[in-house]
Design a protein around this motif. Structure first.
Motif, PDB file in Angstrom:
ATOM      1  N   ASP A  57       3.149 -81.404  10.359  1.00 49.80           N
ATOM      2  CA  ASP A  57       2.126 -80.726   9.576  1.00 49.80           C
ATOM      3  C   ASP A  57       2.738 -80.396   8.218  1.00 49.80           C
ATOM      4  OD1 ASP A  57       0.104 -79.178   8.518  1.00 49.80           O
ATOM      5  OD2 ASP A  57       0.227 -77.580  10.018  1.00 49.80           O
ATOM      6  N   PHE A  58       2.297 -81.113   7.161  1.00 52.87           N
ATOM      7  CA  PHE A  58       2.779 -80.886   5.804  1.00 52.87           C
ATOM      8  C   PHE A  58       1.988 -79.754   5.150  1.00 52.87           C
ATOM      9  CE2 PHE A  58       4.644 -85.315   4.497  1.00 52.87           C
ATOM     10  CZ  PHE A  58       5.586 -85.202   5.503  1.00 52.87           C
ATOM     11  N   CYS A  59       2.659 -78.987   4.270  1.00 50.38           N
ATOM     12  CA  CYS A  59       2.002 -77.857   3.589  1.00 50.38           C
ATOM     13  C   CYS A  59       1.344 -76.968   4.634  1.00 50.38           C
ATOM     14  CB  CYS A  59       0.983 -78.345   2.575  1.00 50.38           C
ATOM     15  SG  CYS A  59       1.595 -79.543   1.370  1.00 50.38           S
ATOM     16  N   SER A  60       2.110 -76.597   5.635  1.00 52.56           N
ATOM     17  CA  SER A  60       1.531 -76.001   6.844  1.00 52.56           C
ATOM     18  C   SER A  60       1.060 -74.569   6.675  1.00 52.56           C
ATOM     19  CB  SER A  60       2.541 -76.073   7.995  1.00 52.56           C
ATOM     20  OG  SER A  60       3.728 -75.377   7.682  1.00 52.56           O
ATOM     21  N   GLY A  61       1.501 -73.871   5.617  1.00 60.26           N
ATOM     22  CA  GLY A  61       1.053 -72.495   5.425  1.00 60.26           C
ATOM     23  C   GLY A  61       1.414 -71.629   6.613  1.00 60.26           C
ATOM     24  N   SER A  62       0.437 -70.942   7.163  1.00 65.49           N
ATOM     25  CA  SER A  62       0.674 -70.086   8.330  1.00 65.49           C
ATOM     26  C   SER A  62       0.603 -70.867   9.635  1.00 65.49           C
ATOM     27  CB  SER A  62      -0.330 -68.935   8.351  1.00 65.49           C
ATOM     28  OG  SER A  62      -1.659 -69.421   8.341  1.00 65.49           O
ATOM     29  N   GLY A  63       0.411 -72.192   9.544  1.00 62.86           N
ATOM     30  CA  GLY A  63       0.515 -73.050  10.718  1.00 62.86           C
ATOM     31  C   GLY A  63      -0.767 -73.404  11.419  1.00 62.86           C
ATOM     32  N   VAL A  64      -1.909 -73.031  10.850  1.00 62.31           N
ATOM     33  CA  VAL A  64      -3.151 -73.152  11.612  1.00 62.31           C
ATOM     34  C   VAL A  64      -3.525 -74.593  11.939  1.00 62.31           C
ATOM     35  CG1 VAL A  64      -4.665 -73.124   9.580  1.00 62.31           C
ATOM     36  CG2 VAL A  64      -5.536 -72.340  11.803  1.00 62.31           C
ATOM     37  N   VAL A  65      -3.308 -75.544  11.025  1.00 63.64           N
ATOM     38  CA  VAL A  65      -3.683 -76.930  11.307  1.00 63.64           C
ATOM     39  C   VAL A  65      -2.877 -77.449  12.499  1.00 63.64           C
ATOM     40  CG1 VAL A  65      -3.719 -79.297  10.452  1.00 63.64           C
ATOM     41  CG2 VAL A  65      -4.393 -77.437   8.942  1.00 63.64           C
ATOM     42  N   GLY A  66      -1.556 -77.314  12.412  1.00 61.91           N
ATOM     43  CA  GLY A  66      -0.712 -77.801  13.491  1.00 61.91           C
ATOM     44  C   GLY A  66      -0.955 -77.083  14.805  1.00 61.91           C
ATOM     45  N   PHE A  67      -1.081 -75.756  14.765  1.00 57.16           N
ATOM     46  CA  PHE A  67      -1.283 -74.993  15.993  1.00 57.16           C
ATOM     47  C   PHE A  67      -2.632 -75.310  16.643  1.00 57.16           C
ATOM     48  CE2 PHE A  67       1.581 -71.477  14.114  1.00 57.16           C
ATOM     49  CZ  PHE A  67       2.717 -72.120  14.583  1.00 57.16           C
ATOM     50  N   HIS A  68      -3.681 -75.411  15.824  1.00 59.76           N
ATOM     51  CA  HIS A  68      -5.005 -75.721  16.372  1.00 59.76           C
ATOM     52  C   HIS A  68      -5.029 -77.128  16.944  1.00 59.76           C
ATOM     53  CE1 HIS A  68      -9.449 -76.289  16.386  1.00 59.76           C
ATOM     54  NE2 HIS A  68      -9.426 -75.001  16.671  1.00 59.76           N
ATOM     55  N   PHE A  69      -4.369 -78.065  16.253  1.00 57.87           N
ATOM     56  CA  PHE A  69      -4.297 -79.434  16.753  1.00 57.87           C
ATOM     57  C   PHE A  69      -3.550 -79.477  18.084  1.00 57.87           C
ATOM     58  CE2 PHE A  69      -2.492 -83.740  16.958  1.00 57.87           C
ATOM     59  CZ  PHE A  69      -3.626 -84.499  16.737  1.00 57.87           C
ATOM     60  N   LEU A  70      -2.483 -78.704  18.200  1.00 55.57           N
ATOM     61  CA  LEU A  70      -1.724 -78.638  19.445  1.00 55.57           C
ATOM     62  C   LEU A  70      -2.583 -78.089  20.585  1.00 55.57           C
ATOM     63  CD1 LEU A  70       0.960 -78.763  21.030  1.00 55.57           C
ATOM     64  CD2 LEU A  70       1.494 -76.499  20.110  1.00 55.57           C
ATOM     65  N   CYS A  71      -3.388 -77.070  20.296  1.00 57.92           N
ATOM     66  CA  CYS A  71      -4.272 -76.508  21.320  1.00 57.92           C
ATOM     67  C   CYS A  71      -5.320 -77.527  21.765  1.00 57.92           C
ATOM     68  CB  CYS A  71      -4.957 -75.252  20.794  1.00 57.92           C
ATOM     69  SG  CYS A  71      -3.871 -73.833  20.569  1.00 57.92           S
ATOM     70  N   LEU A  72      -5.836 -78.286  20.824  1.00 62.87           N
ATOM     71  CA  LEU A  72      -6.836 -79.303  21.143  1.00 62.87           C
ATOM     72  C   LEU A  72      -6.234 -80.489  21.876  1.00 62.87           C
ATOM     73  CD1 LEU A  72      -8.843 -79.471  17.773  1.00 62.87           C
ATOM     74  CD2 LEU A  72      -9.716 -78.619  19.959  1.00 62.87           C
ATOM     75  N   ASN A  73      -4.951 -80.751  21.620  1.00 62.26           N
ATOM     76  CA  ASN A  73      -4.325 -81.977  22.121  1.00 62.26           C
ATOM     77  C   ASN A  73      -2.965 -81.679  22.755  1.00 62.26           C
ATOM     78  OD1 ASN A  73      -6.282 -84.035  20.790  1.00 62.26           O
ATOM     79  ND2 ASN A  73      -5.634 -82.738  19.084  1.00 62.26           N
ATOM     80  N   PRO A  74      -2.955 -81.058  23.922  1.00 63.10           N
ATOM     81  CA  PRO A  74      -1.672 -80.758  24.578  1.00 63.10           C
ATOM     82  C   PRO A  74      -0.907 -82.005  25.000  1.00 63.10           C
ATOM     83  CG  PRO A  74      -3.521 -80.295  26.047  1.00 63.10           C
ATOM     84  CD  PRO A  74      -4.113 -80.564  24.691  1.00 63.10           C
ATOM     85  N   CYS A  75      -1.515 -83.194  24.824  1.00 54.08           N
ATOM     86  CA  CYS A  75      -0.850 -84.446  25.193  1.00 54.08           C
ATOM     87  C   CYS A  75       0.232 -84.856  24.211  1.00 54.08           C
ATOM     88  CB  CYS A  75      -1.882 -85.574  25.312  1.00 54.08           C
ATOM     89  SG  CYS A  75      -2.725 -85.963  23.756  1.00 54.08           S
ATOM     90  N   ILE A  76       0.291 -84.220  23.016  1.00 57.88           N
ATOM     91  CA  ILE A  76       1.309 -84.617  22.047  1.00 57.88           C
ATOM     92  C   ILE A  76       2.686 -84.164  22.540  1.00 57.88           C
ATOM     93  CG2 ILE A  76      -0.369 -84.488  20.176  1.00 57.88           C
ATOM     94  CD1 ILE A  76       1.008 -81.938  19.204  1.00 57.88           C
TER      95      ILE A  76
END
Length: 233
Positions: A57-76
């Protein structure tokens, strides 16, 4: 004692609040720094996951994009966050601990990501600064999240190309009026646009955002998805 001993509230510093972002999951935000918007959630839903993906996750800020994507896709299989502002990166670390997220957080400028990350990731997510204009009267810490003061779109695309494996994907969004520039820069660097979706505020209105998925070394041919109305996803 740590956060686990005192509960969520004891993890907050001055100016910080908790916001819900995935069911009962909580993310730490600071009212004096850049706070995530619905654009971040749109991107995490637009990006497609594959089992075993190694995600950056580039320019991740407080992490919401990466964290939300992880919640949606625990298969990563892994998640790495890259954020240059130490205060935002440190908040991400506490959010990850609170929610039990297994990830790595790097406080570093995109341009300075080292060669040890070359060809490492199968997916890069990026909600970058959209504006080209200067500092003006904005608080600096907020301005660098909205404006290309410390990193430009070509620099982001260049680094994404380098860290992606062959066949890896970049999912990025930007202002709709920069669509031609975004497509041109992606194709120029060998990231072939494969999926595109415009975002509007009201159904049938003029788009204000564009989301694009591009593949490193991909063949030509792009899928244009129906527009998405922000607030209805």
């Amino acid at each position: 004692m740590g956060c686990e001993d005192f509960g969520f509230l004891m993890c907050l510093k001055d100016g910080e609040v908790f916001e819900s972002f995935f069911g009962e999951k909580k993310i730490i935000q600071n009212i004096n720094l850049y706070r995530f918007t619905s654009d971040s959630i749109l991107l995490s839903k637009f990006a497609r996951a594959k089992k075993g993906d190694r995600v950056a996750d580039f320019c991740s800020g407080s992490g919401v994009v990466g964290f939300h994507f992880l919640c949606l896709n625990p298969c990563i299989s892994s998640l790495d966050l890259f954020e240059m502002q130490s205060a935002l990166a440190e908040m991400s670390e506490r959010t990850a601990k609170l929610n039990g997220f297994d990830c790595a957080i790097h406080c570093i400028k995109i341009q300075d990501i080292g060669k040890e990350f070359d060809d490492k990731f199968s997916l890069v997510l990026c909600n970058p600064p959209y504006e080209r204009s200067g500092f003006e009267n904005d608080v600096y810490e907020k301005a660098v999240c909205r404006k290309e003061l410390t990193v430009t779109l070509p620099e982001i695309i260049e680094k994404a190309y380098r860290v992606l494996k062959f066949g890896g994907r970049l999912s990025v969004l930007n202002r709709a009026d920069r669509t031609a520039e975004l497509i041109y820069l992606l194709k120029k660097r060998g990231l072939e646009p494969k999926k595109l979706q415009f975002v509007t505020g009201v159904s049938g209105a003029k788009p204000y955002l564009v989301m694009v998925e591009a593949v490193k070394g991909g063949k030509e041919g792009i899928e244009i998805l129906p527009e998405v109305v922000n607030g209805k996803v």
